[in-house]
Motif scaffolding. Structure first.
Motif, PDB file in Angstrom:
ATOM      1  N   ALA A 190       0.946  -1.067   0.072  1.00 21.35           N
ATOM      2  CA  ALA A 190      -0.134  -0.058  -0.126  1.00 21.35           C
ATOM      3  C   ALA A 190       0.759   1.077  -0.045  1.00 21.35           C
ATOM      4  N   VAL A 191       1.935   1.066   0.924  1.00 23.79           N
ATOM      5  CA  VAL A 191       2.809   2.267   0.878  1.00 23.79           C
ATOM      6  C   VAL A 191       3.415   2.642  -0.501  1.00 23.79           C
ATOM      7  N   GLY A 192       3.994   1.160  -1.209  1.00 23.63           N
ATOM      8  CA  GLY A 192       4.608   1.444  -2.404  1.00 23.63           C
ATOM      9  C   GLY A 192       3.713   2.010  -3.523  1.00 23.63           C
ATOM     10  N   ILE A 193       2.492   1.698  -3.634  1.00 23.26           N
ATOM     11  CA  ILE A 193       1.526   2.097  -4.427  1.00 23.26           C
ATOM     12  C   ILE A 193       1.131   3.662  -4.208  1.00 23.26           C
ATOM     13  N   PHE A 194       1.091   4.086  -3.002  1.00 22.87           N
ATOM     14  CA  PHE A 194       0.984   5.433  -2.651  1.00 22.87           C
ATOM     15  C   PHE A 194       2.351   6.307  -3.428  1.00 22.87           C
ATOM     16  N   LEU A 195       3.258   5.930  -3.220  1.00 27.94           N
ATOM     17  CA  LEU A 195       4.468   6.466  -3.871  1.00 27.94           C
ATOM     18  C   LEU A 195       4.334   6.573  -5.415  1.00 27.94           C
ATOM     19  N   VAL A 196       3.999   5.612  -5.813  1.00 28.17           N
ATOM     20  CA  VAL A 196       3.705   5.561  -7.264  1.00 28.17           C
ATOM     21  C   VAL A 196       2.551   6.668  -7.787  1.00 28.17           C
ATOM     22  N   THR A 197       1.602   6.579  -6.831  1.00 32.89           N
ATOM     23  CA  THR A 197       0.340   7.653  -7.117  1.00 32.89           C
ATOM     24  C   THR A 197       1.073   8.981  -7.103  1.00 32.89           C
TER      25      THR A 197
ATOM     26  N   PHE B  44      -5.094   0.200   5.759  1.00 34.12           N
ATOM     27  CA  PHE B  44      -4.295   0.937   4.755  1.00 34.12           C
ATOM     28  C   PHE B  44      -5.047   1.442   3.472  1.00 34.12           C
ATOM     29  N   PRO B  45      -5.140   2.246   2.767  1.00 32.38           N
ATOM     30  CA  PRO B  45      -5.861   2.842   1.586  1.00 32.38           C
ATOM     31  C   PRO B  45      -4.726   2.407   0.434  1.00 32.38           C
ATOM     32  N   PHE B  46      -5.476   1.690  -0.553  1.00 31.36           N
ATOM     33  CA  PHE B  46      -4.752   1.267  -1.575  1.00 31.36           C
ATOM     34  C   PHE B  46      -5.064   2.360  -2.698  1.00 31.36           C
ATOM     35  N   PHE B  47      -4.102   3.484  -2.952  1.00 36.28           N
ATOM     36  CA  PHE B  47      -4.235   4.230  -3.826  1.00 36.28           C
ATOM     37  C   PHE B  47      -4.048   3.819  -5.325  1.00 36.28           C
TER      38      PHE B  47
END
Length: 526
Positions: free
Chosen positions: A243-250, A307-310
């Motif tokens: 989830a944190v990784g996808i947020f950074l991609v977002t 955790f939100p999955f952006f």
């Protein structure tokens, strides 16, 4: 153009992979599982056909696609009825098999001279089964009886003792999975009766069991008792890291969206990062504010959120986030409060950014927007007319980049307010009007997104994600019968109205009469 093609191929592969994965999961459940899988994709079939042919450069007549959509909707409804019939038949067979197995076990024990000695509550080890499937009126494939552990007779007698003529008068007991269903008549107000029964259950059996008070498919009050282990699963550490990784991609795609507004790609012109920051960081602020709205309201009601999955997007920067509940909700009012809090905070931040973008001087990073763009949204066009006046009749207008961030934030908020499944809008409708109405609006929303996607690729990508990942309704609350108050209903209607005002465009004649946009048609930032 290369990014659009890559995105199209990516979503096509995801869609096909998800369909295949769903079929593999459905096969072990036999005919019931296959029909459930088929119903889940039937509405997508014409859509995927159109999408696939369009990708190959083949353009299908719109009337034919619309006819196929209508046919698919009819098949969807038929399969739903057939599944309900098969689900009821399967439940009856399971009940009979379980009762026979229990009678045989008692007879064997009696023959051996042993008495049935139920386990202590703390010693139970039932299988972890997801609560919403057990309580949902929508039939799902039943697992074999051996997969569940029946409620011990001593526990069952104690559970029956929590009911009474002043709360819930049980007339029928139905073993189901790891728990038991009680049909009967509700006495008094649902919330008061539930609290009294839940308190008694906690007193006699501790926290091992959890009581639900819901409506069955015929809208009759039904009490269901399940082990507390039938709770939403908590995200594992790898999932949280993902989830944190996808947020950074977002964050990157939001900055990339800012760069595209100035005509460059961030990866190729990273030295121009400064130009992308106002739009990118403004959009990220709106997205994070949306999720914090959910989180603070959930904390107020003592509900855990995962955790939100952006969801990154090249066109909008992001489609928002998928956030799961990690604890059971106490009632529909709590579901409403948490669901509305996110769009409320995100929508306010987006409106503030939009307003600042309209009134602040453009500066050296000002963006020239064609005025027909303002015809694409009733809300944005009206605000633009109030702030800019006659400038909207020119060919272009120079605006501060925060305007674009606010507009993108409003679109993302509006898309998440579509009344579909576990989107914020779907949860709001489910909280106010109940599960049946939410199911109907979900079908209507899917059809609407399918039709709208024929002319807007952004809607197409969003619809694929929403239908595959969030079309299921939210799991039932502990007490489902009490409706939210009138104030919450009004706020819910206001949120849905915001969605309509953001996504619905002006007609050319109305825009012309109001002086919104120079002639030349409707343009879109998307």
């Amino acid at each position: 153009m290369a990014a659009d093609n890559a995105t199209t191929i990516f979503f096509a592969l995801v869609a096909l992979g998800t369909i295949g994965w769903g079929f593999v999961r459905a096969r072990p459940y036999g005919k019931l599982g296959i029909l459930t899988w088929l119903q889940s994709i039937i509405l997508l079939a014409p859509w995927l056909l159109f999408f696939g042919l369009f990708s190959l450069g083949i353009y299908v007549n719109f009337a034919l696609i619309l006819f196929l959509f209508l046919m698919a909707a009819g098949v969807y409804i038929y399969l739903g009825r057939r599944l309900r019939e098969m689900g009821q038949e399967e439940m009856l067979r399971e009940r009979v098999a379980r009762m026979l197995a229990e009678e045989k076990a008692r007879a064997d024990l009696k023959a051996e001279g042993d008495s049935v000695s139920p386990d202590r509550p703390g010693e139970h080890q039932p299988t972890d089964v997801s609560t919403p499937d057990a309580l949902s009126p929508q039939p799902l494939p039943s697992l074999p009886p051996a997969a569940f552990k029946a409620v011990p007779p001593d526990d069952l007698q104690k559970i029956k003792g929590i009911f009474g003529i002043d709360t819930f008068f049980a007339t029928e007991t139905i073993p189901y999975q790891d728990g038991v269903i009680f049909k009967g008549n509700l006495r008094g107000e649902a919330q008061v009766s539930y609290e009294r029964m839940a308190t008694k259950l906690q007193q006699v059996l501790g926290d091992y069991y959890r009581l639900y008070l819901v409506a069955d498919p015929t809208d009759r009050p039904t009490a269901i008792v399940l082990p507390s282990t039938n709770a939403p699963r908590v995200l594992t550490l790898p999932q949280q890291i993902l989830a944190v990784g996808i947020f950074l991609v977002t964050v990157f795609t939001a900055l990339e969206r800012g760069g595209l507004q100035y005509g460059f790609e961030l990866l190729e012109s990273f030295d121009r990062l400064r130009e992308a920051l106002p739009i990118g960081l403004g959009l990220v602020t709106i997205l994070v504010g949306h999720e914090l709205g959910h989180w603070f309201m959930a904390r107020r009601h003592q509900v855990r959120l995962g955790f939100p999955f952006f969801i990154p997007s090249w066109q909008l920067g992001s489609f928002g986030a998928i956030t799961r509940f990690e604890s059971v909700l106490p009632n529909r009012s709590v579901l409403f409060d948490i669901s509305l809090a996110g769009p409320a905070v995100g929508g306010i931040l987006a409106l503030v950014a939009l307003g600042l973008g309209l009134v602040l001087p453009p500066g050296d990073l000002g963006i020239a927007l064609p005025t027909p763009f303002f015809q694409g949204s009733l809300l944005v066009g009206t605000l633009g007319r109030l702030c800019l006046g006659g400038q909207l009749q020119d060919a272009t207008v120079m605006l501060h980049p925060l305007f674009v961030a606010g507009w993108l934030g409003l679109v993302i908020t509006a898309l998440n307010l579509v009344p579909l499944g576990q989107l914020d809008g779907g949860r709001i409708v489910q909280a106010i009007y109940g599960r049946k109405t939410a199911g109907r609006t979900t079908i209507a929303a899917i059809v609407f997104l399918i039709v709208a996607s024929l002319s807007n690729p952004v809607v197409l990508y969003w619809a694929i994600l929403a239908v595959f990942l969030q079309r299921q309704q939210e799991r039932p609350s502990l007490e489902e019968l009490t409706e939210p108050d009138d104030n919450r209903a009004l706020w819910g209607l206001a949120a849905l109205l915001l969605m309509v005002l953001v996504l619905l465009p002006f007609t050319p004649s109305l825009a012309s009469r109001l002086g919104i946009g120079a002639p030349g048609g409707i343009l879109s930032l998307m």
